[in-house]
Design a protein around this motif. Structure first.
Motif, mmCIF file in Angstrom:
data_model
loop_
_atom_site.group_PDB
_atom_site.id
_atom_site.type_symbol
_atom_site.label_atom_id
_atom_site.label_comp_id
_atom_site.label_asym_id
_atom_site.label_seq_id
_atom_site.Cartn_x
_atom_site.Cartn_y
_atom_site.Cartn_z
ATOM 1 N N PRO B 100 0.834 -1.201 0.000
ATOM 2 C CA PRO B 100 0.000 0.000 0.000
ATOM 3 C C PRO B 100 0.870 1.253 0.000
ATOM 4 O O PRO B 100 1.923 1.272 0.601
ATOM 5 C CB PRO B 100 -0.745 -0.121 1.332
ATOM 6 N N PHE B 101 0.413 2.302 -0.673
ATOM 7 C CA PHE B 101 1.197 3.534 -0.774
ATOM 8 C C PHE B 101 0.334 4.698 -0.322
ATOM 9 O O PHE B 101 -0.884 4.551 -0.135
ATOM 10 C CB PHE B 101 1.667 3.759 -2.214
ATOM 11 N N ASP B 102 0.958 5.861 -0.146
ATOM 12 C CA ASP B 102 0.204 7.055 0.220
ATOM 13 C C ASP B 102 -0.324 7.735 -1.032
ATOM 14 O O ASP B 102 0.385 7.823 -2.034
ATOM 15 C CB ASP B 102 1.108 8.056 0.951
ATOM 16 N N VAL B 103 -1.541 8.215 -0.967
ATOM 17 C CA VAL B 103 -2.126 8.921 -2.105
ATOM 18 C C VAL B 103 -1.273 10.158 -2.428
ATOM 19 O O VAL B 103 -1.037 10.474 -3.595
ATOM 20 C CB VAL B 103 -3.589 9.323 -1.814
ATOM 21 N N ASP B 104 -0.782 10.833 -1.379
ATOM 22 C CA ASP B 104 0.093 12.003 -1.569
ATOM 23 C C ASP B 104 1.268 11.673 -2.473
ATOM 24 O O ASP B 104 1.648 12.439 -3.343
ATOM 25 C CB ASP B 104 0.672 12.451 -0.217
ATOM 26 N N GLN B 105 1.834 10.508 -2.183
ATOM 27 C CA GLN B 105 3.015 10.065 -2.910
ATOM 28 C C GLN B 105 2.683 9.817 -4.380
ATOM 29 O O GLN B 105 3.425 10.210 -5.277
ATOM 30 C CB GLN B 105 3.456 8.770 -2.246
ATOM 31 N N LEU B 106 1.534 9.168 -4.605
ATOM 32 C CA LEU B 106 1.099 8.905 -5.975
ATOM 33 C C LEU B 106 0.839 10.230 -6.698
ATOM 34 O O LEU B 106 1.250 10.416 -7.846
ATOM 35 C CB LEU B 106 -0.158 8.031 -5.963
ATOM 36 N N GLU B 107 0.194 11.152 -6.003
ATOM 37 C CA GLU B 107 -0.109 12.445 -6.637
ATOM 38 C C GLU B 107 1.160 13.215 -6.964
ATOM 39 O O GLU B 107 1.246 13.871 -8.008
ATOM 40 C CB GLU B 107 -1.024 13.275 -5.723
ATOM 41 N N ALA B 108 2.163 13.115 -6.076
ATOM 42 C CA ALA B 108 3.432 13.797 -6.341
ATOM 43 C C ALA B 108 4.081 13.215 -7.594
ATOM 44 O O ALA B 108 4.601 13.944 -8.444
ATOM 45 C CB ALA B 108 4.359 13.665 -5.140
ATOM 46 N N LYS B 109 4.032 11.913 -7.710
ATOM 47 C CA LYS B 109 4.616 11.257 -8.880
ATOM 48 C C LYS B 109 3.864 11.642 -10.153
ATOM 49 O O LYS B 109 4.474 11.859 -11.205
ATOM 50 C CB LYS B 109 4.622 9.742 -8.694
ATOM 51 N N LEU B 110 2.541 11.730 -10.051
ATOM 52 C CA LEU B 110 1.752 12.126 -11.223
ATOM 53 C C LEU B 110 2.070 13.569 -11.612
ATOM 54 O O LEU B 110 2.246 13.875 -12.794
ATOM 55 C CB LEU B 110 0.252 11.965 -10.921
#
Lengths: 356, 158
Positions: B100-110
């Motif tokens: 599982p990952f943090d949504v923040d982290q995914l958004e930063a990558k996007l």
């Protein structure tokens, strides 16, 4: 106390040992293989002698195996190594080979004697364990991913002062899912330790219990555009049972039926009287279970060969736990299936429950 | 608004991520590779967030079919696999996150993928570590700049 064996006793020991034994001379070439070795490879002493035995070593292992043997031989140092050797039936099996130098009557180094045991089963068990743990990790990561995302949504809505809507319920469903999985693992541990599952018996109406489980699965079925049919008997079907356990068992059977059915497929649930039993069946037209694997699937820690982990989630415990629950109720679980031909799981529960 | 194609066989993951990402992006979902191919044909997609283990047509199968069909949309793997980094390399994915990952982290990558001047880009060898601090990794940014601007970035890089 020093015990010494006569030459004849040593001969008997070597020739009747279940362990595979070999001997080489000063030139490192082998000049003896015991009957256990020859039985394993299905070859003759003439074929194996000298360096003939190398022919049956797995092509991927042969270089490492021979190099290691020669290096230890040169240093007259005992060794231990693993390699695959072709059995008489053509199947390669992993062996553990331990070799050590020996001396002649004058105390001069005269060659090596080695013994091998077949460790294929142990290696397979190790691999199965690794696979199982990987599946557990995967199974936990999935709901946690959803939980973390819902939590983030909740955090943001709270920060903005927005309505939460039904996010908390959605989050709760994922937590329940992880909790169900933890319970299944716990049950499997109990069964593994030989502890019977504890039942809390009470008056249960099977018809409404089955109805509730079916309703709980409707959401999943709808998501997969699958039809879920259950003709609920008009009258209550009273049994003495552990409602929670039966719900768990039926839930896991229904889960499987949906999981292994194609999108748009149909799953049928029936509840009938069959002599002295109540017979509950769950029928799907999914990928089925290869006939020869049905037993393994109900024993647990096993996933059918036509259901690779890359395509279907799950750790392979559900049916085993389910079977244990049914049998604790004095019932029987039977599976009729074949690869590609759908699956029917039948659960027979005695109308008068006498817990096993 | 950037449009994401989220491909995952788990309805819970799909629902939760679509809800979270839906605040900033337009999210299109698919539950297996075949559905994902359909979605690609239907509309402009700016990035594909791809799970690997799926029924019918799994992640790697989908990537092969998609490339064969001439689609060059950048890929990001969202996977529970322990060998995510290797899989990402083999599939030519721009980046990956381990569940599982943090949504923040995914958004930063996007955000970084769409605009490499922003931080949070791929950190070689550490893409799946939790809570990777967003920040300028010069090598990653340089690579991202080149790749993110060109529609064929994922392929052009290899």
């Amino acid at each position: 106390v020093s015990v010494s064996l006569s030459a004849d006793q040593y001969r008997v020991l070597v020739e009747h040992a279940a362990t595979m034994i070999w001997r080489s001379g000063r030139d490192a070439a082998c000049d003896y293989f015991n009957p256990a070795w020859l039985e394993f490879t299905g070859r003759t002493l003439e074929q194996e002698g000298g360096w003939g035995w190398v022919e049956a070593v797995h092509p991927e292992d042969v270089e490492r195996c021979v190099e290691s043997y020669q290096a230890h031989f040169a240093r007259q140092a005992a060794y231990e190594m693993e390699y695959r050797l072709r059995r008489h039936d053509g199947v390669y099996r992993w062996l553990l080979d331990r070799g050590a130098p020996y001396t002649d009557e004058t105390g001069t180094f005269a060659g090596f004697i080695g013994s091998c045991i077949d460790i294929e089963d142990r290696r397979q068990a190790d691999r199965a364990k690794a696979t199982f743990i990987a599946l557990i990790a995967h199974e936990l990561r999935t709901p946690l991913t959803a939980v973390k995302a819902y939590l983030e949504v909740i955090r943001r809505r709270l920060r903005r002062g927005d309505e939460l809507g039904d996010v908390v319920q959605r989050l709760d469903r994922q937590v329940e899912r992880a909790a169900d999985f933890a319970r299944e693992l716990g049950d499997a541990v109990a069964l593994e330790a030989g502890r019977p599952l504890a039942l809390r018996l009470g008056d249960v109406d099977l018809a409404s219990l089955v109805g509730r489980v079916v309703e709980a699965c409707r959401r999943t079925a709808a998501e997969r555009r699958q039809r879920l049919q259950f003709e609920r008997p008009a009258v209550p079907v009273r049994v003495q049972a552990d409602a929670e356990r039966l719900t768990q068992a039926l839930g896991s059977v229904l889960d499987n039926a949906l999981k292994f059915s194609p999108a748009g497929g149909e799953v049928r649930v029936t509840l009938d009287r069959d002599g002295r039993d109540h017979l509950l069946t769950v029928h799907d037209a999914g990928i089925g279970i290869p006939r020869e694997e049905i037993d393994a699937v109900t024993r647990g820690y096993y996933r059918a060969s036509n259901a690779p982990a890359a395509h279907y989630p799950g750790v392979g415990l559900g049916l085993a736990v389910c079977k244990a629950i049914v049998e604790r109720h004095g019932g029987r679980l039977a599976i009729a299936s074949a690869a590609g031909a759908g699956t029917t799981v039948s659960i027979a529960l005695p109308a008068e429950v006498v817990p096993a | 608004v950037r449009r994401l194609l989220l491909v995952d066989d788990d309805p819970g993951v799909l629902d939760a991520l679509a809800l979270a990402l839906g605040e900033r992006y337009e999210v299109v979902t698919a539950r297996d590779g075949i559905e994902a191919l359909d979605r690609l044909d239907g509309a402009r997609i700016d990035v594909i967030l791809l799970d690997l283990m799926m029924p019918v047509l799994d992640g790697p199968g989908f990537v092969r079919r998609m490339r064969a069909a001439g689609h060059q949309v950048p890929l990001m793997l969202l996977t529970a696999s322990t060998d995510a980094e290797q899989q990402a390399r083999e599939l030519g994915a721009r980046d990956y996150l381990v569940k599982p990952f943090d949504v923040d982290q995914l958004e930063a990558k996007l955000a970084h993928l769409f605009d490499p001047s922003q931080g949070g880009g791929p950190v070689p060898g550490r893409g799946g570590q939790p809570r990777t601090p967003p920040g300028g990794n010069p090598a990653a940014s340089a690579r991202g700049t080149h790749a993110a601007r060109a529609p064929g970035g994922a392929d052009a890089r290899r």
